[in-house]
Design a protein around this motif. Structure first.
Motif, short mmCIF file in Angstrom:
data_model
loop_
_atom_site.label_atom_id
_atom_site.label_comp_id
_atom_site.label_asym_id
_atom_site.label_seq_id
_atom_site.Cartn_x
_atom_site.Cartn_y
_atom_site.Cartn_z
N ILE A 26 0.84 -1.20 0.00
CA ILE A 26 0.00 0.00 0.00
C ILE A 26 0.88 1.25 0.00
O ILE A 26 0.65 2.19 -0.78
N TYR A 95 -11.53 -11.26 0.86
CA TYR A 95 -10.99 -10.46 -0.22
C TYR A 95 -11.96 -9.33 -0.51
O TYR A 95 -13.18 -9.53 -0.48
N LEU A 113 -6.54 3.81 2.87
CA LEU A 113 -6.14 2.50 3.37
C LEU A 113 -5.06 2.63 4.44
O LEU A 113 -5.10 1.96 5.48
N ASN A 117 -5.32 1.56 8.45
CA ASN A 117 -4.40 0.64 9.10
C ASN A 117 -3.73 1.25 10.32
O ASN A 117 -3.36 0.53 11.25
N TYR A 125 -5.97 -3.57 6.28
CA TYR A 125 -6.00 -3.98 4.88
C TYR A 125 -4.59 -4.36 4.43
O TYR A 125 -3.62 -3.66 4.75
N SER A 126 -4.49 -5.44 3.65
CA SER A 126 -3.25 -5.78 2.97
C SER A 126 -3.54 -5.78 1.47
O SER A 126 -4.53 -6.39 1.03
N LEU A 127 -2.73 -5.07 0.71
CA LEU A 127 -2.90 -5.04 -0.74
C LEU A 127 -2.25 -6.27 -1.35
O LEU A 127 -1.05 -6.48 -1.21
N ALA A 139 -8.32 -2.71 -7.10
CA ALA A 139 -7.34 -3.16 -6.13
C ALA A 139 -7.92 -4.37 -5.41
O ALA A 139 -9.10 -4.37 -5.05
N LEU A 141 -7.73 -6.51 -2.07
CA LEU A 141 -7.27 -6.37 -0.68
C LEU A 141 -7.69 -7.57 0.14
O LEU A 141 -8.72 -8.20 -0.13
N GLU A 142 -6.89 -7.87 1.15
CA GLU A 142 -7.27 -8.83 2.19
C GLU A 142 -7.58 -8.05 3.46
O GLU A 142 -6.94 -7.05 3.75
N GLN A 143 -8.55 -8.56 4.21
CA GLN A 143 -8.88 -7.95 5.50
C GLN A 143 -9.39 -9.05 6.43
O GLN A 143 -10.06 -9.99 5.96
#
Length: 209
Positions: A26, A95, A113, A117, A125-127, A139, A141-143
């Motif tokens: 990110i 996702y 984002l 975080n 969030y992880s991109l 995009a 993302l994982e959350q």
């Protein structure tokens, strides 16, 4: 921690700087977009600005192998809003596909984002990368997956935000005058409650211009 220290920390996060020397994807993307913004002659309010920004992101994905269309099982769709589609990854993670429609620029979206975080690490969030679907850039993302087990009390949300320096300006919108940060849309679908704890799963942050 004083306000100046918090502001410095936020600027470091937004611009991809870290005391640990580690940088998330990110922050890497935000740093790349920030560099493109500084060299652009177009105003951010120009509709063509985001089109150019999107083209630059697509080129960056091509150069850095950031396409991840094959990561998502589209049969595991669970919900959809104006801004994103949500899919189950596993029992602990979802996702989210987001096309940044709420933001005038992709940089503003990635700033959102990074701010999420910082303020809400429980729902970081992880991109993962990017998907190009029917000519639209998303995009991916994982959350962490949060399963609510009780209704959210919006007065509790208001109290929580006040304790963290955010004044309720109208409806579900908040503003921190010292940090000059706007946070919108904190209704009971975007703030879930699990075992008495608030989880902010969908945030809409803006930096006041």
């Amino acid at each position: 921690m004083d306000i100046k220290t918090v502001k410095d920390e936020l600027q470091n996060i937004i611009h991809g700087k870290s005391d640990s020397g580690q940088k998330t994807l990110i922050q890497t993307i935000a740093n790349y977009l920030g560099g493109s913004q500084r060299t652009s002659t177009m105003a951010k309010s120009d509709k063509q600005y985001k089109q150019k920004e999107t083209a630059n992101l697509i080129a960056y994905c091509n150069q850095n192998n950031l396409w991840v269309n094959d990561k998502v099982n589209f049969d595991l769709f669970i919900s959809e809003g104006a801004e994103q589609k949500v899919y189950i990854k596993d029992d602990k993670t979802v996702y989210k596909l987001n096309d940044s429609i709420y933001y005038s620029t992709w940089l503003d979206y990635f700033t959102n984002l990074a701010l999420n975080n910082y303020f809400f690490p429980d729902t970081t969030y992880s991109l993962v990368g990017f998907c190009l679907i029917e000519q639209t850039l998303f995009a991916l993302l994982e959350q962490p997956f949060v399963k609510a087990n009780q209704p959210t009390n919006l007065e509790q949300v208001k109290e929580f935000m006040a304790n963290n320096g955010f004044e309720n300006t109208r409806n579900h919108d908040y503003y921190n005058s010292e940090l000059e940060i706007i946070l919108e849309d904190l209704h009971d679908e975007n703030v879930l409650t699990q075992d008495g704890i608030l989880y902010f799963i969908d945030t809409v942050f803006y930096l006041k211009q």
